[in-house]
Design an enzyme around this catalytic site. Structure first.
Site, short mmCIF file in Angstrom:
data_model
loop_
_atom_site.label_atom_id
_atom_site.label_comp_id
_atom_site.label_asym_id
_atom_site.label_seq_id
_atom_site.Cartn_x
_atom_site.Cartn_y
_atom_site.Cartn_z
CG HIS A 199 -1.91 -1.10 1.24
ND1 HIS A 199 -2.73 -1.41 0.18
CD2 HIS A 199 -2.18 -2.03 2.20
CE1 HIS A 199 -3.47 -2.47 0.48
NE2 HIS A 199 -3.15 -2.86 1.70
CG ASP A 244 -2.39 -8.63 1.38
OD1 ASP A 244 -1.71 -8.91 2.37
OD2 ASP A 244 -3.42 -7.91 1.43
CG HIS A 290 -6.32 -5.82 2.22
ND1 HIS A 290 -5.69 -6.65 3.12
CD2 HIS A 290 -7.55 -5.55 2.72
CE1 HIS A 290 -6.51 -6.85 4.16
NE2 HIS A 290 -7.64 -6.21 3.94
CG ASP A 298 -4.51 -10.45 4.01
OD1 ASP A 298 -4.20 -11.09 3.00
OD2 ASP A 298 -4.23 -9.24 4.20
ZN LIG Z 1 -3.72 -7.43 3.26
#
Ligand SMILES: [Zn+2]
Length: 295
Positions: free
Chosen positions: A114, A151, A153, A228
């Site tokens: 991120h 991941d 996200h 995750d």
């Molecule tokens: Zn994540």
């Protein structure tokens, strides 16, 4: 096999904080009989500046991040946080050198996808994968790269930095309704519906890898093996099982065979961090099996 960890640079967090700082140390304890865990060195600031805006680096270095920036990062600024962040990148650089000489390498950290050119957010201070690739290019060790971001996200920071790069292909598989809510498009994004289970996930991943590998050849690949997507994860929304995640790792490593591959940890937010660590240990076991097949 050597792997790298920055777990010793452990930041203090307020009680109840959502960032699972304990998972890194627990992971080192769990794997120390399987591999030799080396301490990640901090990368020089000049390496970070290959990717990140100078003004952002200056604010991070001097502790001048705004309240808004620190809230977006989700972690309180401290000198230790910065040291830890530089070492997290250093682990990915070291693992990439092992990958380029021996075929595969792993950092028991990193995957901070991120972090973008001019922003640090979502627990991600610096973008380890982008910095590592930039450094490998400077040293003439690799040019064309594939990022397989599993991941849960979306990898918005990596997409911002490497999306427009003609010599990098970014693939991100993630929950459609997860953070970040304002996306920066990857070369290939797969938005998976909440509740997606093992079979659908693995089929989508296999198809996405076909498309990504068609964009090759690549000198190096980065695999963000986030824990995750697990069904019990607090921030996930997908429903993969632990055996399903092991199959994911095996699938990615099998499809990337022949490309030097750097495996990084990325996220994992199980209510009991030992569940996240189980998934990370399984990833390491898949990496060890791949390393044995190469030797
Ligand atoms: Zn994540």
């Amino acid at each position: 096999m050597d792997v790298w960890s920055h777990a010793r640079w452990r930041i203090e967090l307020p009680p109840g904080h959502k960032f699972p700082i304990s998972k890194y140390g627990l992971l080192v304890e769990r794997v120390s009989g399987l591999v030799s865990v080396l301490e990640s060195e901090p990368v020089p600031w000049e390496w970070l500046a290959l990717v990140h805006e100078e003004a952002l680096l200056e604010r991070i270095r001097l502790g001048q991040m705004s309240i808004r920036e620190q809230r977006g990062l989700g972690l309180p600024w401290s000198e230790l946080l910065v040291e830890r962040g530089r070492r997290s990148v250093g682990g990915t650089v070291a693992a990439s050198r092992r990958a380029l000489s021996l075929g595969i390498g792993m950092n028991l950290g990193g995957g901070t996808h991120h972090a973008g050119r001019d922003f640090a957010r979502g627990y991600c201070l610096f973008n380890d994968v982008a910095v590592t690739l930039a450094r490998l290019r400077v040293e003439g060790l690799a040019q064309r790269a594939l990022v397989v971001d599993c991941d849960v996200h979306q990898g918005d920071g990596t997409a911002q930095i490497l999306g427009p790069d003609p010599d990098a292909f970014t693939l991100s598989l993630h929950g459609a309704r997860n953070y970040p809510f304002q996306r920066i498009p990857s070369d290939l994004d797969l938005d998976l519906p909440s509740g997606t289970g093992d079979d659908e996930y693995l089929a989508e991943l296999d198809r996405a890898l076909d498309e990504a590998l068609d964009a090759g050849p690549f000198d190096v690949a980065f695999f963000l093996a986030g824990a995750d997507p697990w069904e019990g994860d607090r921030l996930g929304r997908l429903s993969l099982t632990k055996p399903g995640l092991r199959l994911r790792d095996e699938l990615v490593l099998a499809r990337l065979r022949g490309i030097p591959t750097v495996v990084v940890l990325a996220g994992g937010y199980a209510p009991d961090p030992r569940d996240t660590v189980d998934i990370n240990v399984a990833t390491l076991e898949s990496v060890l099996a791949a390393a044995r097949a190469l030797s």
